[in-house]
Enzyme design. Structure first.
Site, short mmCIF file in Angstrom:
data_model
loop_
_atom_site.label_atom_id
_atom_site.label_comp_id
_atom_site.label_asym_id
_atom_site.label_seq_id
_atom_site.Cartn_x
_atom_site.Cartn_y
_atom_site.Cartn_z
N SER A 163 0.85 -1.41 -0.04
CA SER A 163 -0.13 -0.01 -0.05
C SER A 163 0.75 1.19 -0.07
CB SER A 163 -1.07 0.29 1.32
OG SER A 163 -1.59 -0.80 1.34
N HIS A 186 -0.93 -2.56 -7.29
CA HIS A 186 -1.73 -2.23 -6.26
C HIS A 186 -3.08 -2.27 -6.57
CE1 HIS A 186 -2.82 1.04 -2.96
NE2 HIS A 186 -2.65 0.09 -2.38
N GLU A 198 -3.08 0.24 -9.49
CA GLU A 198 -1.99 1.02 -9.78
C GLU A 198 -0.81 0.12 -10.12
OE1 GLU A 198 -3.04 4.79 -6.83
OE2 GLU A 198 -1.78 2.91 -5.80
N ASN A 236 -3.50 6.12 -1.95
CA ASN A 236 -3.31 6.23 -0.66
C ASN A 236 -2.57 7.58 -0.33
OD1 ASN A 236 -4.56 3.91 -0.09
ND2 ASN A 236 -2.53 2.66 -0.17
N1 CAA Z 1 -17.14 -9.52 -3.82
C1 CAA Z 1 -17.97 -9.31 -4.90
N2 CAA Z 1 -18.60 -8.25 -5.19
C2 CAA Z 1 -18.94 -7.36 -4.44
C3 CAA Z 1 -18.16 -7.49 -3.22
C4 CAA Z 1 -17.15 -8.46 -2.89
N3 CAA Z 1 -16.58 -8.53 -1.70
N4 CAA Z 1 -18.31 -6.20 -2.54
C5 CAA Z 1 -19.04 -5.46 -3.29
N5 CAA Z 1 -19.47 -6.13 -4.59
C6 CAA Z 1 -20.04 -5.59 -5.58
C7 CAA Z 1 -21.66 -5.95 -5.39
O1 CAA Z 1 -21.92 -7.27 -5.73
C8 CAA Z 1 -22.14 -4.91 -6.34
O2 CAA Z 1 -22.24 -5.16 -7.54
P1 CAA Z 1 -23.20 -4.62 -8.75
O3 CAA Z 1 -22.93 -3.35 -8.54
O4 CAA Z 1 -22.67 -5.45 -9.81
O5 CAA Z 1 -24.41 -4.97 -8.22
C9 CAA Z 1 -21.25 -3.66 -6.09
O6 CAA Z 1 -19.90 -4.29 -5.70
C10 CAA Z 1 -21.80 -2.68 -5.08
O7 CAA Z 1 -21.93 -3.63 -3.81
P2 CAA Z 1 -23.33 -3.27 -2.76
O8 CAA Z 1 -24.34 -3.07 -3.85
O9 CAA Z 1 -23.33 -4.48 -2.29
O10 CAA Z 1 -22.85 -2.48 -1.81
P3 CAA Z 1 -22.38 -0.76 -2.13
O11 CAA Z 1 -23.19 -0.11 -3.03
O12 CAA Z 1 -22.57 -0.36 -0.48
O13 CAA Z 1 -20.87 -1.22 -2.37
C11 CAA Z 1 -18.60 -1.21 -1.80
C12 CAA Z 1 -19.93 -1.52 -1.62
C13 CAA Z 1 -18.18 -1.34 -3.14
C14 CAA Z 1 -17.36 -1.69 -1.00
C15 CAA Z 1 -18.68 0.46 -1.74
O14 CAA Z 1 -19.22 0.67 -0.25
C16 CAA Z 1 -17.35 1.25 -1.80
O15 CAA Z 1 -17.01 1.74 -2.85
N6 CAA Z 1 -16.76 1.55 -0.55
C17 CAA Z 1 -15.43 2.16 -0.47
C18 CAA Z 1 -14.40 1.19 -0.91
C19 CAA Z 1 -13.11 1.71 -0.83
O16 CAA Z 1 -12.94 3.24 -0.73
N7 CAA Z 1 -11.94 1.14 -1.03
C20 CAA Z 1 -10.51 1.45 -1.24
C21 CAA Z 1 -9.80 1.33 0.01
S1 CAA Z 1 -8.35 1.76 0.22
C22 CAA Z 1 -7.36 0.53 -0.56
O17 CAA Z 1 -7.99 -0.54 -0.85
C23 CAA Z 1 -5.94 0.65 -0.73
C24 CAA Z 1 -5.01 0.36 0.33
O18 CAA Z 1 -3.75 0.12 -0.07
C25 CAA Z 1 -5.49 0.30 1.80
P1 NAD Z 2 -4.32 -9.34 6.04
O1 NAD Z 2 -3.90 -9.13 7.24
O2 NAD Z 2 -5.96 -9.40 5.85
O3 NAD Z 2 -3.78 -10.73 5.48
C1 NAD Z 2 -2.18 -10.88 5.23
C2 NAD Z 2 -2.00 -12.34 5.23
O4 NAD Z 2 -0.65 -12.47 4.88
C3 NAD Z 2 -2.19 -13.18 6.46
O5 NAD Z 2 -3.23 -14.43 5.97
C4 NAD Z 2 -0.99 -13.70 6.85
O6 NAD Z 2 -1.05 -15.06 7.37
C5 NAD Z 2 -0.17 -13.62 5.59
N1 NAD Z 2 1.29 -13.88 5.54
C6 NAD Z 2 1.96 -13.15 6.48
N2 NAD Z 2 3.46 -13.48 6.34
C7 NAD Z 2 3.35 -14.13 5.26
C8 NAD Z 2 4.27 -14.74 4.51
N3 NAD Z 2 5.74 -14.68 4.66
N4 NAD Z 2 4.00 -15.58 3.43
C9 NAD Z 2 2.64 -15.94 3.07
N5 NAD Z 2 1.68 -15.26 3.75
C10 NAD Z 2 1.93 -14.51 4.77
O7 NAD Z 2 -3.80 -8.16 4.94
P2 NAD Z 2 -4.14 -7.61 3.87
O8 NAD Z 2 -5.28 -6.27 4.25
O9 NAD Z 2 -4.70 -8.38 2.59
O10 NAD Z 2 -3.06 -6.76 3.31
C11 NAD Z 2 -2.00 -7.61 2.64
C12 NAD Z 2 -1.22 -6.55 1.77
O11 NAD Z 2 -2.05 -5.60 0.92
C13 NAD Z 2 -0.46 -5.33 2.63
O12 NAD Z 2 0.97 -5.06 2.13
C14 NAD Z 2 -1.58 -4.09 2.29
O13 NAD Z 2 -0.95 -2.99 2.82
C15 NAD Z 2 -1.76 -4.15 1.15
N6 NAD Z 2 -3.28 -3.94 0.78
C16 NAD Z 2 -4.22 -3.74 1.84
C17 NAD Z 2 -5.61 -3.25 1.37
C18 NAD Z 2 -6.51 -3.31 2.42
O14 NAD Z 2 -7.48 -2.54 2.10
N7 NAD Z 2 -6.51 -3.85 3.40
C19 NAD Z 2 -5.67 -2.87 0.06
C20 NAD Z 2 -4.58 -2.73 -0.65
C21 NAD Z 2 -3.44 -2.98 -0.27
#
Ligand code: CAA
Ligand code: NAD
Length: 337
Positions: A163, A186, A198, A236
């Site tokens: 991330s 990503h 990404e 991010n």
């Molecule tokens: N598996 C399969 N399909 C899924 C799903 C899952 N786990 N979750 C949602 N969907 C699908 C649904 O089936 C639905 O599809 P259709 O439009 O084709 O019917 C669609 O996604 C929308 O879902 P819902 O109608 O059930 O619910 P919603 O409208 O509330 O959407 C959501 C759910 C897509 C999660 C929405 O709430 C959302 O976009 N949330 C924000 C998510 C976000 O910002 N993600 C980025 C996080 S940051 C990151 O990932 C980076 C990092 O490194 C941390």
């Molecule tokens: P998570 O905690 O849900 O899962 C991590 C998994 O990795 C666990 O099942 C753990 O047992 C496994 N693991 C740890 N060490 C390992 C190893 N040496 N070999 C094999 N498996 C191992 O974490 P997550 O949310 O899936 O995040 C995973 C990666 O994706 C991180 O780098 C995170 O920053 C990135 N990411 C997370 C998100 C998010 O929304 N959670 C979104 C984008 C990217």
């Protein structure tokens, strides 16, 4: 008639020319060999995913849905079981839309493309692409890739779903040739629903590697964008400071998580407010991102104020309240549903 001195000089020059030509040919062949090892990539058919958590399970699923043969690997059988559970639940959602008359048939057909193993060496021996989605720790990621570099085929591409960490620093755990076949890939949570990927090119990533990754993400029905290897890439870099500032608002007592979520959903049109999103992403993952960035802040790559430690976040993580995945974060969840 040439004088003997002139003939000797010409002979010497001819020998030097031949040797220079040979040396040039040798240099050229070394360059060719190097280019072919650094640029050659195969069409991606076999994908290995490390980490069967939130992200790894989602990536394995979309890979399998796009027809790739997938191996999902984690450190324990329990983690693999958790991953397969996430995939099955998500596939039944997809099946309800794509194949409402045969949900079970649709799901089992996709699941046939996924094998699981805890044996990391075996998981990569035949792979064309490895995507790592394990814990957000530079040391653990580097240890894994360093080990896999020796086990995978020379042409196999390595990608990290990090991330926020530097892709170049992770890639440096591998040989120079592998670094040409190493990039960030990503995905976003939930992977089956979020269209973006990404692709992060380091200075060492070859054009062929970038193109192969672009092609495979398009096959997965995703929309790829490209970004330099900078903290947080695009999404991010903008999203995480916003999430951290929301926690600071609660810490200061400005508003409750519920009211902040309502405000951002209804006032800014976000699908989830920041606290629902924090719980969704995982508080541990957000905390690892902030920790990693604090190190980058020392070299000025990101501003220090954005990543100041937050007591409330640290407290929740310490208590094991990691968000949805642990059943409690800012909100409570019933994971049995
Ligand atoms: N598996 C399969 N399909 C899924 C799903 C899952 N786990 N979750 C949602 N969907 C699908 C649904 O089936 C639905 O599809 P259709 O439009 O084709 O019917 C669609 O996604 C929308 O879902 P819902 O109608 O059930 O619910 P919603 O409208 O509330 O959407 C959501 C759910 C897509 C999660 C929405 O709430 C959302 O976009 N949330 C924000 C998510 C976000 O910002 N993600 C980025 C996080 S940051 C990151 O990932 C980076 C990092 O490194 C941390
Ligand atoms: P998570 O905690 O849900 O899962 C991590 C998994 O990795 C666990 O099942 C753990 O047992 C496994 N693991 C740890 N060490 C390992 C190893 N040496 N070999 C094999 N498996 C191992 O974490 P997550 O949310 O899936 O995040 C995973 C990666 O994706 C991180 O780098 C995170 O920053 C990135 N990411 C997370 C998100 C998010 O929304 N959670 C979104 C984008 C990217």
């Amino acid at each position: 008639m040439l004088s003997p001195t002139l003939r000797t000089t010409l002979n010497i020059m001819s020998t030097i020319r031949t040797q220079m030509n040979l040396a040039a040919a040798n240099r050229l062949s070394t360059v060719h060999r190097h280019l072919s090892t650094t640029s050659q990539v195969n069409k991606i058919e076999k994908l290995t995913v490390f980490g069967a958590g939130l992200m790894g399970a989602g990536i394995a699923q979309v890979g399998a849905q796009s027809g790739l043969k997938v191996i999902l690997s984690d450190v324990t059988d329990k983690a693999l079981e958790n991953g397969l559970n996430i995939i099955s639940k998500s596939l039944s959602r997809v099946a309800k839309k794509k194949s409402p008359d045969d949900i079970e048939g649709f799901t089992s057909n996709i699941l046939k493309n996924i094998e699981t193993t805890t044996d990391a060496a075996k998981a990569v021996q035949d792979s064309d692409l490895v995507i790592e989605a394990i814990i957000e720790s530079i040391k653990v990621k580097r240890d894994l890739f360093g080990f896999l570099d020796e086990k995978a085929k020379a042409e196999c591409i390595f990608a990290s779903n990090t991330s926020s960490l530097s892709v170049k620093e992770i890639a440096e755990s591998c040989s120079n040739d592998r670094q040409a076949r190493f990039a960030g890939l990503h995905f976003f949570n939930p992977v089956p629903a979020m269209k973006l990927v990404e692709i992060i090119k380091t200075p060492q990533t070859s054009t062929e590697t970038f193109e192969a990754l672009k092609e495979v993400t398009l096959r997965m029905n995703k929309s790829p964008v490209s970004c330099n290897d900078t903290p947080g890439f695009i999404v991010n870099r903008l999203l995480v400071p916003y999430l951290l500032e929301a926690i600071r608002m609660v810490e200061r007592g400005d508003a409750t998580p519920e009211d902040i979520d309502t405000a951002m959903e209804l006032g800014a049109g976000y699908p989830m407010g920041p606290f629902k999103l924090l719980d969704f992403v995982g508080l541990d993952t957000t905390s690892y991102i902030a920790q990693g960035w604090r190190e980058k802040a020392q070299s000025g790559e990101i501003s220090k104020e954005l990543v100041e430690p937050i007591g409330l976040l640290d407290k929740l993580v310490k208590e094991g309240k990691l968000g949805r995945k642990s059943g409690q974060g800012f909100y409570e969840y019933d994971n049995k549903k």
